[in-house]
Scaffold this motif. Structure first.
Motif, PDB file in Angstrom:
ATOM      1  N   ALA A 207       0.832  -1.210   0.000  1.00 34.00           N
ATOM      2  CA  ALA A 207       0.000   0.000   0.000  1.00 34.00           C
ATOM      3  C   ALA A 207       0.865   1.258   0.000  1.00 34.00           C
ATOM      4  CB  ALA A 207      -0.925  -0.015   1.215  1.00 34.00           C
ATOM      5  N   TRP A 208       1.965   1.216   0.725  1.00 30.99           N
ATOM      6  CA  TRP A 208       2.861   2.375   0.806  1.00 30.99           C
ATOM      7  C   TRP A 208       3.487   2.671  -0.556  1.00 30.99           C
ATOM      8  CZ3 TRP A 208       4.370   6.593   3.051  1.00 30.99           C
ATOM      9  CH2 TRP A 208       5.681   7.085   2.878  1.00 30.99           C
ATOM     10  N   LEU A 209       3.970   1.634  -1.231  1.00 30.32           N
ATOM     11  CA  LEU A 209       4.581   1.840  -2.546  1.00 30.32           C
ATOM     12  C   LEU A 209       3.564   2.345  -3.565  1.00 30.32           C
ATOM     13  CD1 LEU A 209       6.967  -1.258  -2.817  1.00 30.32           C
ATOM     14  CD2 LEU A 209       7.593   1.136  -2.410  1.00 30.32           C
ATOM     15  N   ALA A 210       2.334   1.834  -3.486  1.00 34.12           N
ATOM     16  CA  ALA A 210       1.284   2.309  -4.399  1.00 34.12           C
ATOM     17  C   ALA A 210       1.013   3.792  -4.164  1.00 34.12           C
ATOM     18  CB  ALA A 210       0.012   1.495  -4.210  1.00 34.12           C
ATOM     19  N   ALA A 211       1.001   4.216  -2.900  1.00 32.12           N
ATOM     20  CA  ALA A 211       0.772   5.629  -2.579  1.00 32.12           C
ATOM     21  C   ALA A 211       1.922   6.484  -3.085  1.00 32.12           C
ATOM     22  CB  ALA A 211       0.596   5.802  -1.073  1.00 32.12           C
ATOM     23  N   MET A 212       3.150   5.999  -2.936  1.00 31.08           N
ATOM     24  CA  MET A 212       4.303   6.756  -3.403  1.00 31.08           C
ATOM     25  C   MET A 212       4.348   6.839  -4.938  1.00 31.08           C
ATOM     26  SD  MET A 212       5.844   7.974  -0.807  1.00 31.08           S
ATOM     27  CE  MET A 212       4.125   8.214  -0.270  1.00 31.08           C
ATOM     28  N   ALA A 213       3.874   5.781  -5.599  1.00 31.56           N
ATOM     29  CA  ALA A 213       3.869   5.782  -7.066  1.00 31.56           C
ATOM     30  C   ALA A 213       2.985   6.886  -7.623  1.00 31.56           C
ATOM     31  CB  ALA A 213       3.414   4.424  -7.591  1.00 31.56           C
ATOM     32  N   ALA A 214       2.009   7.305  -6.844  1.00 31.80           N
ATOM     33  CA  ALA A 214       1.109   8.367  -7.299  1.00 31.80           C
ATOM     34  C   ALA A 214       1.838   9.691  -7.492  1.00 31.80           C
ATOM     35  CB  ALA A 214      -0.037   8.537  -6.304  1.00 31.80           C
ATOM     36  N   SER A 215       3.026   9.844  -6.886  1.00 33.54           N
ATOM     37  CA  SER A 215       3.787  11.090  -7.021  1.00 33.54           C
ATOM     38  C   SER A 215       4.700  11.089  -8.250  1.00 33.54           C
ATOM     39  CB  SER A 215       4.631  11.316  -5.762  1.00 33.54           C
ATOM     40  OG  SER A 215       5.679  10.346  -5.674  1.00 33.54           O
ATOM     41  N   MET A 216       4.777   9.972  -8.961  1.00 36.45           N
ATOM     42  CA  MET A 216       5.710   9.871 -10.091  1.00 36.45           C
ATOM     43  C   MET A 216       5.399  10.842 -11.232  1.00 36.45           C
ATOM     44  SD  MET A 216       6.541   5.792 -10.305  1.00 36.45           S
ATOM     45  CE  MET A 216       7.415   4.959  -8.965  1.00 36.45           C
ATOM     46  N   PRO A 217       4.143  11.031 -11.628  1.00 30.67           N
ATOM     47  CA  PRO A 217       3.885  12.002 -12.702  1.00 30.67           C
ATOM     48  C   PRO A 217       4.364  13.409 -12.358  1.00 30.67           C
ATOM     49  CG  PRO A 217       1.989  10.565 -12.423  1.00 30.67           C
ATOM     50  CD  PRO A 217       2.909  10.287 -11.274  1.00 30.67           C
ATOM     51  N   ALA A 218       4.183  13.828 -11.110  1.00 33.22           N
ATOM     52  CA  ALA A 218       4.653  15.152 -10.702  1.00 33.22           C
ATOM     53  C   ALA A 218       6.180  15.220 -10.754  1.00 33.22           C
ATOM     54  CB  ALA A 218       4.154  15.475  -9.299  1.00 33.22           C
ATOM     55  N   ALA A 219       6.843  14.144 -10.335  1.00 29.38           N
ATOM     56  CA  ALA A 219       8.307  14.109 -10.388  1.00 29.38           C
ATOM     57  C   ALA A 219       8.791  14.168 -11.832  1.00 29.38           C
ATOM     58  CB  ALA A 219       8.825  12.844  -9.708  1.00 29.38           C
ATOM     59  N   ALA A 220       8.093  13.464 -12.724  1.00 29.01           N
ATOM     60  CA  ALA A 220       8.467  13.483 -14.143  1.00 29.01           C
ATOM     61  C   ALA A 220       8.332  14.895 -14.719  1.00 29.01           C
ATOM     62  CB  ALA A 220       7.596  12.505 -14.933  1.00 29.01           C
ATOM     63  N   ALA A 221       7.281  15.618 -14.297  1.00 26.04           N
ATOM     64  CA  ALA A 221       7.098  16.997 -14.755  1.00 26.04           C
ATOM     65  C   ALA A 221       8.243  17.886 -14.271  1.00 26.04           C
ATOM     66  CB  ALA A 221       5.753  17.532 -14.268  1.00 26.04           C
ATOM     67  N   GLU A 222       8.718  17.643 -13.040  1.00 24.69           N
ATOM     68  CA  GLU A 222       9.857  18.403 -12.513  1.00 24.69           C
ATOM     69  C   GLU A 222      11.107  18.147 -13.357  1.00 24.69           C
ATOM     70  OE1 GLU A 222      10.379  17.290  -8.463  1.00 24.69           O
ATOM     71  OE2 GLU A 222       8.423  18.046  -7.812  1.00 24.69           O
ATOM     72  N   VAL A 223      11.309  16.893 -13.727  1.00 25.39           N
ATOM     73  CA  VAL A 223      12.485  16.534 -14.518  1.00 25.39           C
ATOM     74  C   VAL A 223      12.434  17.217 -15.882  1.00 25.39           C
ATOM     75  CG1 VAL A 223      13.660  14.632 -15.687  1.00 25.39           C
ATOM     76  CG2 VAL A 223      12.871  14.340 -13.332  1.00 25.39           C
ATOM     77  N   ASP A 224      11.270  17.167 -16.536  1.00 23.10           N
ATOM     78  CA  ASP A 224      11.146  17.798 -17.856  1.00 23.10           C
ATOM     79  C   ASP A 224      11.334  19.305 -17.784  1.00 23.10           C
ATOM     80  OD1 ASP A 224      10.756  15.417 -19.176  1.00 23.10           O
ATOM     81  OD2 ASP A 224       8.570  15.542 -19.163  1.00 23.10           O
ATOM     82  N   ALA A 225      10.868  19.911 -16.680  1.00 18.21           N
ATOM     83  CA  ALA A 225      10.991  21.359 -16.528  1.00 18.21           C
ATOM     84  C   ALA A 225      12.346  21.772 -15.969  1.00 18.21           C
ATOM     85  CB  ALA A 225       9.881  21.880 -15.616  1.00 18.21           C
ATOM     86  N   GLY A 226      13.057  20.828 -15.352  1.00 22.31           N
ATOM     87  CA  GLY A 226      14.329  21.156 -14.720  1.00 22.31           C
ATOM     88  C   GLY A 226      14.155  22.015 -13.481  1.00 22.31           C
TER      89      GLY A 226
END
Length: 286
Positions: A207-226
């Motif tokens: 359950a914890w990993l599933a909850a953390m996975a929900a933050s991945m799209p936001a992290a990807a946006a940070e990477v693309d934006a730098g």
């Protein structure tokens, strides 16, 4: 079988056998070849044709699917097929690197054939079932011509015309998987060392990993934006907490080797003045 594309499968390891069995079950006339001929026995009993040579196997079908251990073995297949590939389509589902795929694509083109590379995102037992995904890149027209046959194996997702793209996605996805399981296994070692059953702990970590996975799209946006600044858990906070992970594992008699490279990256990021950034900043250091 009158309207089904004949298919040849070269390589009959566990995955190759699953691919050939799926084509047979869907009604495709299927020719098979393997260096150890006996591995084809079960498939032949179910209707496949055993080719005596690679050249014979390739000649039997407009579409040849290769699934062997290494790209060196793919080279051996191409050596044996030679000019017999001309005018045909070769789909290579062997795990390898983008560079290997591009080199193989160029060689296949030189033999007069169309080349499509692929990455199988499934285990053999999943082939032809729900959840099976195979990524493809390379000659688009050839892929589209044989899409219906390839979809027998699982969802057939075409990426682009570069043969190296499917292997890149394949290895990147597997990298994420190994990282996830590495952390999971480290956590199981920790609770087991404390006398807690892994099965008791696993529902909570799942359950914890599933909850953390929900933050991945936001992290990807940070990477693309730098742009990595965060008001949540920044790298300076992570740096302060990370020694606890190391110390706790060592106190439990465990190796912290999986954690040390992450600590080194966090320490480096903070030393370079990025303590106020989030964990996604580590992409730049990698």
């Amino acid at each position: 079988m009158d309207n089904k594309t004949p298919v040849t499968v070269v390589g009959l390891g566990l995955m190759g056998q699953a691919l050939a069995a799926a084509f047979l079950a869907a009604g495709h006339p299927t020719t098979v070849w393997n260096r150890t001929a006996g591995k084809a026995d079960d498939l032949v009993a179910r209707g496949a044709v055993r080719a005596a040579t690679v050249a014979e196997a390739v000649a039997a079908s407009p579409l040849t699917v290769v699934c062997v251990v290494t790209y060196e073995a793919v080279d051996d297949v191409l050596d044996a097929a030679g000019g017999g590939l001309a005018g045909r389509v070769l789909v290579n589902l062997t795990n390898g690197t983008p560079g290997q795929a591009r080199r193989t694509g160029a060689r296949v083109a030189g033999l007069g054939a169309d080349y499509v590379d692929g990455g199988i995102m499934a285990v053999p037992q999943m082939i032809a079932g729900p959840g099976a995904l195979i990524l493809y890149s390379g000659a688009r027209a050839a892929f589209e011509t044989h899409r219906q046959a390839l979809e027998v194996l699982g969802e057939a997702r075409y990426l682009d015309g570069d043969p190296g793209t499917a292997p890149l996605y394949d290895l990147a996805l597997l990298t994420a998987m190994y990282g996830m399981f590495g952390g999971f296994y480290q956590s199981l070692a920790m609770v087991r060392a404390a006398g807690i059953k892994a099965e008791e702990f696993t529902p909570m970590v799942t359950a914890w990993l599933a909850a953390m996975a929900a933050s991945m799209p936001a992290a990807a946006a940070e990477v693309d934006a730098g742009e990595y600044a965060t008001k949540v858990s920044n790298l300076a906070m992570n740096q302060a907490a990370f020694p606890n992970f190391i110390d706790a594992n060592r106190a439990l008699g465990l190796s912290p080797d999986l954690l040390l490279p992450i600590k080194a990256l966090i320490d480096r990021a903070v030393a370079e003045g990025h303590g106020g950034d989030g964990l996604a900043r580590l992409v730049e250091l990698i």
